[in-house]
Design an enzyme around this catalytic site. Structure first.
Site, PDB file in Angstrom:
ATOM      1  N   CYS A   8       4.407  25.022 -59.302  1.00 21.81           N
ATOM      2  CA  CYS A   8       5.551  25.078 -58.392  1.00 21.81           C
ATOM      3  C   CYS A   8       6.774  25.752 -58.983  1.00 21.81           C
ATOM      4  O   CYS A   8       7.212  25.433 -60.082  1.00 21.81           O
ATOM      5  CB  CYS A   8       5.900  23.666 -57.959  1.00 21.81           C
ATOM      6  SG  CYS A   8       7.211  23.623 -56.748  1.00 21.81           S
TER       7      CYS A   8
ATOM      8  N   CYS B 135       7.086  23.562 -39.747  1.00 20.73           N
ATOM      9  CA  CYS B 135       6.901  22.659 -40.881  1.00 20.73           C
ATOM     10  C   CYS B 135       8.203  22.558 -41.653  1.00 20.73           C
ATOM     11  O   CYS B 135       8.699  23.559 -42.177  1.00 20.73           O
ATOM     12  CB  CYS B 135       5.789  23.171 -41.789  1.00 20.73           C
ATOM     13  SG  CYS B 135       4.185  23.297 -40.973  1.00 20.73           S
TER      14      CYS B 135
ATOM     15  N   ARG C  16      -6.262  26.175 -42.264  1.00 23.81           N
ATOM     16  CA  ARG C  16      -5.117  27.092 -42.264  1.00 23.81           C
ATOM     17  C   ARG C  16      -5.105  27.919 -43.543  1.00 23.81           C
ATOM     18  O   ARG C  16      -5.183  27.375 -44.647  1.00 23.81           O
ATOM     19  CB  ARG C  16      -3.820  26.287 -42.175  1.00 23.81           C
ATOM     20  CG  ARG C  16      -2.548  27.143 -42.122  1.00 23.81           C
ATOM     21  CD  ARG C  16      -1.309  26.259 -42.058  1.00 23.81           C
ATOM     22  NE  ARG C  16      -1.471  25.226 -41.068  1.00 23.81           N
ATOM     23  CZ  ARG C  16      -0.996  23.982 -41.207  1.00 23.81           C
ATOM     24  NH1 ARG C  16      -0.359  23.639 -42.303  1.00 23.81           N
ATOM     25  NH2 ARG C  16      -1.182  23.099 -40.261  1.00 23.81           N
TER      26      ARG C  16
ATOM     27  N   CYS D 159      -1.901  16.196 -42.375  1.00 25.23           N
ATOM     28  CA  CYS D 159      -2.146  17.552 -42.837  1.00 25.23           C
ATOM     29  C   CYS D 159      -2.243  17.479 -44.359  1.00 25.23           C
ATOM     30  O   CYS D 159      -1.300  17.038 -45.017  1.00 25.23           O
ATOM     31  CB  CYS D 159      -0.999  18.458 -42.402  1.00 25.23           C
ATOM     32  SG  CYS D 159      -1.033  20.127 -43.091  1.00 25.23           S
TER      33      CYS D 159
ATOM     34  N   CYS E 188       5.025  19.609 -61.296  1.00 27.21           N
ATOM     35  CA  CYS E 188       3.821  20.293 -60.821  1.00 27.21           C
ATOM     36  C   CYS E 188       3.783  21.724 -61.380  1.00 27.21           C
ATOM     37  O   CYS E 188       4.684  22.521 -61.135  1.00 27.21           O
ATOM     38  CB  CYS E 188       3.806  20.327 -59.301  1.00 27.21           C
ATOM     39  SG  CYS E 188       3.980  18.701 -58.524  1.00 27.21           S
TER      40      CYS E 188
ATOM     41  N   CYS F 250       6.036  19.267 -38.095  1.00 21.14           N
ATOM     42  CA  CYS F 250       5.363  18.620 -39.220  1.00 21.14           C
ATOM     43  C   CYS F 250       6.391  18.454 -40.332  1.00 21.14           C
ATOM     44  O   CYS F 250       7.089  19.413 -40.677  1.00 21.14           O
ATOM     45  CB  CYS F 250       4.189  19.471 -39.710  1.00 21.14           C
ATOM     46  SG  CYS F 250       3.332  18.800 -41.150  1.00 21.14           S
TER      47      CYS F 250
ATOM     48  N   CYS G 286      13.674  20.221 -58.222  1.00 18.91           N
ATOM     49  CA  CYS G 286      12.792  19.082 -58.017  1.00 18.91           C
ATOM     50  C   CYS G 286      12.560  18.366 -59.346  1.00 18.91           C
ATOM     51  O   CYS G 286      12.363  19.009 -60.382  1.00 18.91           O
ATOM     52  CB  CYS G 286      11.461  19.551 -57.439  1.00 18.91           C
ATOM     53  SG  CYS G 286      10.293  18.209 -57.106  1.00 18.91           S
TER      54      CYS G 286
END
Length: 422
Positions: A72, A109, A272, A202, A69, A142, A65
């Site tokens: 991550c 998801c 969740r 979400c 972040c 999702c 990626c």
């Protein structure tokens, strides 16, 4: 206790607690913890009974990626030894999703690492959504693909997506400390785009990144303002090879207080328990079901969860039941109204506002925490008057012992030839 009685009454009315009351929940003592869980459990059962919704993550594209972040494992510069692969083919993704559905999941998801999808990526995901829905009747899908450009949410809705996940992760004031390649405002914009397209939004948070109690309350109040239907709560999984690998700030007790605070602020939304529950809640996981009405089944994006059959046994042993495919998750007033606030659809006011993944933490995905995904991360006082308790909320979080033995990199399921955990 006056505080807890007040919070229960407000939760049953979908009324927003004060900031001082929310902070007071986070500063309660261990002696009062079971009282806090019992009070928040009354609110949870009022809106959701004893049902537990199961969700299942499929990591469509793992690693590499360009975003930075800090939490991550899929981030730019990550040294984490995770699986790395490009887009799964629709049939492969559908087979992975089918394993989760067979285990009882009613929502799948679909998460992909990256800043955000290209139009070609949206076409790929549209084909995957079709394949999954063709082979799994009634399943919810999702998508969690990062930051959305204009029109992409509408295209995902037309392709059959039911929801879109993009987590706020932390408070606006501290967001720049964990990510520099995009802004907090970018995340808010994507959640708003999902709402405008008619997708169920979400959006959640990651706890355990060194934030204060004020930061936690800020982000949860911001989420209420943004009005997601589901709020994944991730607990940081400090993956080796990431900037936050040494951040072990959470205890099971603190995790329970955080979940209780989220339930009081967002009483009638799907709360969740996402990434990190096995690492930080540990043997207290069953108790957390009294606060949250939704969990992920099996593994997360780049880390492994506990065995799927163990999740099902835990739910049954704790006296809860898996939500069936034909049951509606949300209370009727939320299921039939598309605008409002996180638990305030019909004018129950919003609070002070603020606002990657679907709650899978491991990079901020679908609530499984790990990378820029669908919100999925991987990574004391007495209940008295709220103002007095709130004054202690800025104290440093209690530091937990390092438990690297509880963190395992995912080596099965999507992107491998090994059967998934579901």
């Amino acid at each position: 206790m006056d505080l807890l009685n007040t919070l229960v009454d407000k939760g049953l009315r979908r009324e927003l607690p004060t900031r001082a009351e929310a902070l007071a929940v986070l500063s309660t003592s261990d002696d009062d913890l079971l009282d806090v869980v019992a009070a928040a459990g009354k609110v949870r059962r009022h809106w959701f009974g004893r049902r537990v919704k199961l969700n299942y993550l499929v990591n469509l594209k793992s690693g590499l990626c360009p975003e930075d972040c800090s939490y991550c494992s899929q981030r730019l510069g990550s040294k984490a030894d995770i699986l790395k692969y490009t887009w799964l083919k629709p049939d492969d993704a559908s087979k992975a999703a089918a394993a989760g559905v067979a285990g009882g999941a009613k929502r799948v998801c679909l998460v992909a690492s990256g800043r955000g999808p290209t139009d070609r990526d949206v076409d790929r995901v549209a084909g995957t959504i079709k394949a999954i829905k063709d082979q799994n009747e009634g399943v919810e899908v999702c998508a969690c693909l990062g930051l959305l450009s204009d029109g992409q949410a509408d295209r995902l809705r037309e392709a059959g997506a039911d929801a879109y996940n993009h987590n706020l992760n932390t408070s606006e004031s501290t967001y720049g400390d964990i990510t520099t390649t995009h802004t907090y405002a970018d995340r808010v914009d994507t959640v708003q785009k999902a709402h405008a397209a008619g997708l169920s939004a979400c959006s959640g948070l990651i706890a355990g990144m060194g934030e204060t109690d004020e930061d936690l309350v800020d982000v949860v109040f911001s989420l209420r303002d943004l009005d997601p239907d589901s709020v994944p709560v991730n607990f940081l999984i400090p993956m080796e090879g990431t900037p936050l690998e040494a951040d072990w700030h959470l205890t099971p007790q603190r995790c329970l207080r955080i979940l209780a605070m989220v339930r009081f602020v967002c009483p009638d939304v799907e709360v969740r328990i996402a990434g990190g529950r096995e690492v930080h809640l540990r043997t207290m996981q069953p108790l957390a079901l009294n606060l949250a009405n939704s969990i992920f089944l099996g593994d997360y994006l780049t880390s492994e969860g506990q065995a799927g059959h163990a999740d099902l046994e835990m739910i049954a042993d704790a006296g809860f039941e898996v939500e069936g495919a034909g049951e509606v998750t949300l209370p009727q007033h939320r299921a039939t109204v598309t605008a409002g606030g996180c638990g305030s659809h019909e004018g129950a006011g919003c609070g002070s506002h603020e606002g990657a993944g679907c709650g899978g933490h491991e990079g901020a995905g679908c609530g499984g925490h790990e990378g820029a995904g669908c919100g999925g991360h991987e990574g004391a006082g007495v209940c008295g008057s709220a103002p007095a308790a709130a004054s202690t909320s800025a104290s440093a979080p209690q530091v937990d012992e390092v438990r690297r033995d509880l963190v395992s990199v995912r080596r099965r399921g999507a992107g491998t030839d090994i059967a998934p955990n579901a």
